[in-house]
Design an enzyme around this catalytic site. Structure first.
Site, short mmCIF file in Angstrom:
data_model
loop_
_atom_site.label_atom_id
_atom_site.label_comp_id
_atom_site.label_asym_id
_atom_site.label_seq_id
_atom_site.Cartn_x
_atom_site.Cartn_y
_atom_site.Cartn_z
N CYS A 1 39.47 41.66 32.19
CA CYS A 1 39.05 40.29 31.84
C CYS A 1 39.76 39.22 32.65
CB CYS A 1 39.29 40.03 30.35
SG CYS A 1 38.16 40.95 29.33
N SER A 2 40.87 39.57 33.28
CA SER A 2 41.61 38.56 34.05
C SER A 2 41.24 38.56 35.53
CB SER A 2 43.11 38.80 33.90
OG SER A 2 43.54 38.40 32.62
#
Ligand code: CO8
Length: 371
Positions: A156-157
């Site tokens: 997600c990053s």
């Protein structure tokens, strides 16, 4: 050292909306079928009945109301419960590259410069369609970019890690303009038969053009970027090239996304809140003076808590933008969708924060100021 600017962003939204009601109807049809099939074993206490999902739970626990998906037909078929995406010949652009190119073209229109002025492409996403050749190189080729490209995966990053990498290339003089794309076909790696997670994700692609400040007109000054990782087993995707080498896995279904959602919630909220406040202070910024937070979009309750801790007050919907109600969790793309869709009202000098968090654990902060 050259300062970097977010010069433009772009978005590709898939054509199909899938509501919670549609998802739950399919899931519950699957549950009814499985329970009927196992009725004898359940009655004899040898198997556990599956529990149905509920629209009310999903909305209350996550804030998600719907999501966009590349293919809907397979997802609403209780006999399939996976998207249908026919394999393409090597001569045709792959589907993950295609949606990245769509988002990139949207960003290029906003940038108002040709793709030939891009020096590097970073494809930063949580699932790559293949190991090689890199998705980024295929995207580079489709856009006619002369330079280099590579893939990176920080779950997600990925987008904030990509933006920081791009800003560092600009600072070091390795590039003058970098395209960061985040194509996320999360439906390909989600277990739609898992009650705990079948509602979490959606498909999308975003693009960010990071450019040297000395040649950019308008956009957003990147005031500071910071990355953090800390190992955790609470969000995992064990799919990989060695799966077929494990004798105990032969004939079993693909390994898919799994998480301990409660633990993630409990551990990531303090980690991210503290990181944002510390980074702001190191930059000489007052976090409570930020006009807007464009946070990773996984769970509305998580974002409300982080917003409160960072701003020191109950954030208004304008201060803490939520797009996950419409898009669900789109992994790396979430904070970029929020930024892309909700920044028109900024005046020069006003400050905001793009922030991601997720598997790894991983987190990234990008403080920006309207130019
Ligand atoms: N319907 C009805 N009831 C349900 C359902 C359902 N679908 N699911 C669970 N329940 C029940 C449970 O059985 C439980 O019942 P009981 O109390 O009787 O035991 C009750 O509801 C509560 O269950 P939970 O404790 O699991 O529910 P939570 O309140 O914790 O909510 C969430 C679950 C929404 C998952 C929440 O924990 C959450 O959002 N946590 C944060 C997770 C997060 O941010 N994850 C980030 C992951 S993404 C990432 O980094 C990587 C991405 C990779 C890409 C993608 C590929 C697919």
């Amino acid at each position: 050292m050259t300062d970097a600017v977010i010069a433009a962003t772009g978005l590709y939204t898939p054509p199909n909306t899938l509501t919670n009601a549609e998802l739950v109807e399919t899931f519950n049809a699957f549950v009814a079928r499985e329970n009927a099939r196992n009725a004898e074993a359940i009655a004899a206490g040898q198997a556990e009945a599956l529990s149905p999902s509920s629209v009310e739970f999903i909305e209350k626990a996550s804030g998600i109301k719907s999501r966009y998906v590349m293919d809907k037909t397979g997802l609403v078929d209780p006999d399939l419960m996976r998207p249908i995406m026919p394999e393409r010949p090597n001569e045709q652009i792959s589907i993950l590259a295609e949606i990245a190119v769509e988002a990139a073209m949207d960003a290029l229109v906003a940038w108002n410069k040709p793709a030939s002025e891009i020096d590097a492409v970073i494809c930063a996403a949580s699932n790559m369609q293949r190991a090689y050749p890199a998705m980024a190189i295929e995207i580079q080729d489709a856009l006619g970019i002369d330079g280099f490209g590579f893939d990176m995966n920080v779950a997600c990053s990925s987008a904030t890690f990509g933006i920081k990498t791009a800003a560092d290339y600009i600072a070091s003089g390795s590039a003058k303009a970098v395209l960061v794309v985040n194509p996320e076909i999360t439906s390909g790696h989600l277990n739609f038969q898992d009650r705990d997670s079948h509602f979490i994700f959606g498909d999308v692609a975003t693009a960010v053009i990071v450019e040297a400040a000395d040649q950019a007109s308008g956009g957003w000054d990147i005031l500071g970027t910071r990355l953090k990782t800390q190992f955790s087993n609470n969000i995992r995707n064990n799919f990989g090239f060695l799966n077929r080498a494990a004798p105990e896995g032969v004939g079993k279904p693909d390994k898919l996304f799994v998480q301990e959602g409660r633990k993630v919630f409990r551990e990531v909220v303090p980690m991210v809140s503290e990181m944002i406040v510390a980074h702001a202070e190191d930059l000489g910024l007052d976090p409570t003076a930020l006009k807007r937070l464009w946070l990773h979009q996984a769970n509305i309750n998580m974002n409300e808590l982080i917003g409160r801790r960072v701003l020191g007050r109950e954030p208004t919907p304008e201060e803490n933008v939520i797009i996950l109600d419409e898009y669900a969790n789109t992994s790396s793309a979430g904070s970029i969708i929020a930024f892309h869709k909700h920044n028109d009202d900024f005046r020069p000098g006003e400050l905001g924060l793009i922030c991601s968090f997720g598997a790894g654990y991983s987190a990234g902060t990008v403080f920006v100021r309207k130019r």
